[in-house]
Design an enzyme around this catalytic site. Sequence first.
Site, short mmCIF file in Angstrom:
data_model
loop_
_atom_site.label_atom_id
_atom_site.label_comp_id
_atom_site.label_asym_id
_atom_site.label_seq_id
_atom_site.Cartn_x
_atom_site.Cartn_y
_atom_site.Cartn_z
N GLN A 2 64.13 43.53 11.55
CA GLN A 2 64.17 44.97 11.25
C GLN A 2 64.25 45.79 12.54
O GLN A 2 64.78 46.89 12.55
CB GLN A 2 62.92 45.39 10.47
CG GLN A 2 62.89 44.93 9.02
CD GLN A 2 62.19 43.61 8.85
OE1 GLN A 2 62.17 42.79 9.77
NE2 GLN A 2 61.62 43.38 7.69
N ARG A 22 56.96 43.57 -4.84
CA ARG A 22 56.40 43.24 -3.52
C ARG A 22 54.92 43.64 -3.53
O ARG A 22 54.58 44.73 -4.00
CB ARG A 22 57.14 43.99 -2.38
CG ARG A 22 58.59 43.55 -2.20
CD ARG A 22 59.18 44.09 -0.91
NE ARG A 22 58.71 43.36 0.26
CZ ARG A 22 58.93 43.74 1.52
NH1 ARG A 22 59.60 44.84 1.76
NH2 ARG A 22 58.48 43.01 2.53
N ASP A 30 51.65 49.36 5.95
CA ASP A 30 51.98 49.11 4.55
C ASP A 30 50.79 49.36 3.64
O ASP A 30 50.95 49.67 2.47
CB ASP A 30 52.51 47.68 4.37
CG ASP A 30 53.94 47.62 4.85
OD1 ASP A 30 54.14 47.53 6.08
OD2 ASP A 30 54.85 47.74 4.01
N ASN A 64 50.38 45.64 8.37
CA ASN A 64 51.73 46.06 8.76
C ASN A 64 52.53 44.80 9.06
O ASN A 64 52.00 43.68 8.98
CB ASN A 64 51.68 47.01 9.97
CG ASN A 64 53.04 47.64 10.26
OD1 ASN A 64 53.67 48.18 9.35
ND2 ASN A 64 53.50 47.56 11.48
N LYS A 65 53.79 44.97 9.40
CA LYS A 65 54.69 43.84 9.61
C LYS A 65 54.06 42.75 10.48
O LYS A 65 53.41 43.04 11.48
CB LYS A 65 55.99 44.36 10.24
CG LYS A 65 57.06 43.32 10.54
CD LYS A 65 57.41 42.46 9.35
CE LYS A 65 57.90 43.22 8.15
NZ LYS A 65 57.89 42.42 6.91
N ARG A 86 63.60 49.01 1.89
CA ARG A 86 62.36 48.43 2.42
C ARG A 86 61.63 49.48 3.26
O ARG A 86 62.16 50.54 3.53
CB ARG A 86 62.67 47.17 3.24
CG ARG A 86 63.82 47.43 4.22
CD ARG A 86 63.68 46.78 5.52
NE ARG A 86 62.51 47.19 6.25
CZ ARG A 86 62.40 48.34 6.93
NH1 ARG A 86 63.38 49.24 6.94
NH2 ARG A 86 61.31 48.62 7.61
N GLY A 87 60.38 49.11 3.69
CA GLY A 87 59.56 50.08 4.40
C GLY A 87 58.68 50.75 3.32
O GLY A 87 59.20 51.15 2.27
N ALA A 88 57.38 50.85 3.59
CA ALA A 88 56.44 51.25 2.54
C ALA A 88 56.79 52.55 1.81
O ALA A 88 56.90 52.55 0.58
CB ALA A 88 55.03 51.30 3.13
O1 MRU Z 1 59.12 44.02 5.08
P1 MRU Z 1 59.43 45.45 5.40
O2 MRU Z 1 60.65 45.62 6.21
O3 MRU Z 1 59.41 46.32 4.16
O4 MRU Z 1 58.19 45.91 6.30
C1 MRU Z 1 58.14 47.23 6.78
C2 MRU Z 1 57.01 47.47 7.70
O5 MRU Z 1 56.21 46.61 7.96
C3 MRU Z 1 56.85 48.86 8.22
O6 MRU Z 1 56.28 48.81 9.48
C4 MRU Z 1 55.93 49.63 7.27
O7 MRU Z 1 56.45 49.64 5.97
C5 MRU Z 1 55.61 50.99 7.69
S1 MRU Z 1 57.02 51.99 7.98
C6 MRU Z 1 57.23 53.29 7.30
#
Ligand code: MRU
Length: 345
Positions: free
Chosen positions: A193, A87, A234, A244-245, A44-46
């Site tokens: 997270q 996703r 993201d 973002n999250k 996970r994470g963009a």
């Molecule tokens: O749902 P996730 O855990 O994939 O969400 C991740 C985030 O929101 C991060 O802040 C985002 O991807 C940027 S991090 C490199």
Amino acid sequence: MRPIEWLGGRLKLLNQTELPHKEQYLDTSNYRQVIIAIKQLKVRGAPAIGIATAYGIALAGLEIKAADKASYIKQLDLIFKQFAAARPTAVNLFYAIDRMRQAVKSKNTVPAMREALLKTAATVHRQEDRAMAALSKHGAALIEDGFTVLTHCNTGQLATGVRYGTALGMIKAAAEQGKSISVYADETRPLLQGSRLTAWELSRLHIPFTLITDNMAGYFLNKGNIDCVVVGADRIAANGDTANKIGTYSLAVLAKENHVPFYIAAPTSSIDVSLKSGASIPIEQRSPQEVLKLQGVDIAPRGVHAANPSFDVTPAKYIAAIVTEKGIIRPPFKAGIQSILEEAR
Ligand code: MRU
């Protein structure tokens, strides 16, 4: 730590859903397993999603049986569709699909297309590694010696699959420069997270931090405990609006209200200039079960309705700067984003 590793025909992924208790790896040559891992947030994470997608498509490319280019491309298109459905919010996933699509265009034989997919996946990984290192270095300049930084979700090596991260990469680079930094880390409900992953990474980096629940951020911003807020992205629209999250938007508003600078850190692969503003960014809606349960345990009465948008959009007006591998963009973002992307090409 290597959260994403290519083992020549196999992909090794650190299963992030088992952290911080277990360091368990998924080792697969099956692209379907990679799609499931993305859906289930094992990876996970963009930026990490983008890199895993590129390698996943390379695995699929090895598996596809085809006599000619047309038949290979037809099957590959179906694979692209399956990855695209994993996703919706992180644009890095679509960026990776695009890179892989372009890679095979000029090739005429099946072995040449397979080879091009493998090479391109490795290139995406290597370029993201360099991008994150460069943006971390640029961003470290915004973090002064003695600063206390508030961050949200997880944006380090786990979220990017490379040596540095985005927001956490900036913090790591500032600490490496010898600055004394401390961090407030939001736990990041519903999937934690922050408490599971950011706390794990910060502990390994020996950077002092305090874990807080998401709803405590305003308290500490208002008390004057925070010098800047840094988060990842993201997807960033052409005008700087940033997805973002979930919870990021509230943080940005609270930061503005308390005169604390709010920074976004993201590689250019997270920028989507095809979207004029954040209003068109697709927001992933995940299962309500993730809200109704905490680590598998019911935390609400049976039958309760819950909502679970996984991301929110922070309007550009709350953002003091966007840190990329090409440098720091200040408002007005539209022109700054445009010129940085031209430079990147
Ligand atoms: O749902 P996730 O855990 O994939 O969400 C991740 C985030 O929101 C991060 O802040 C985002 O991807 C940027 S991090 C490199």
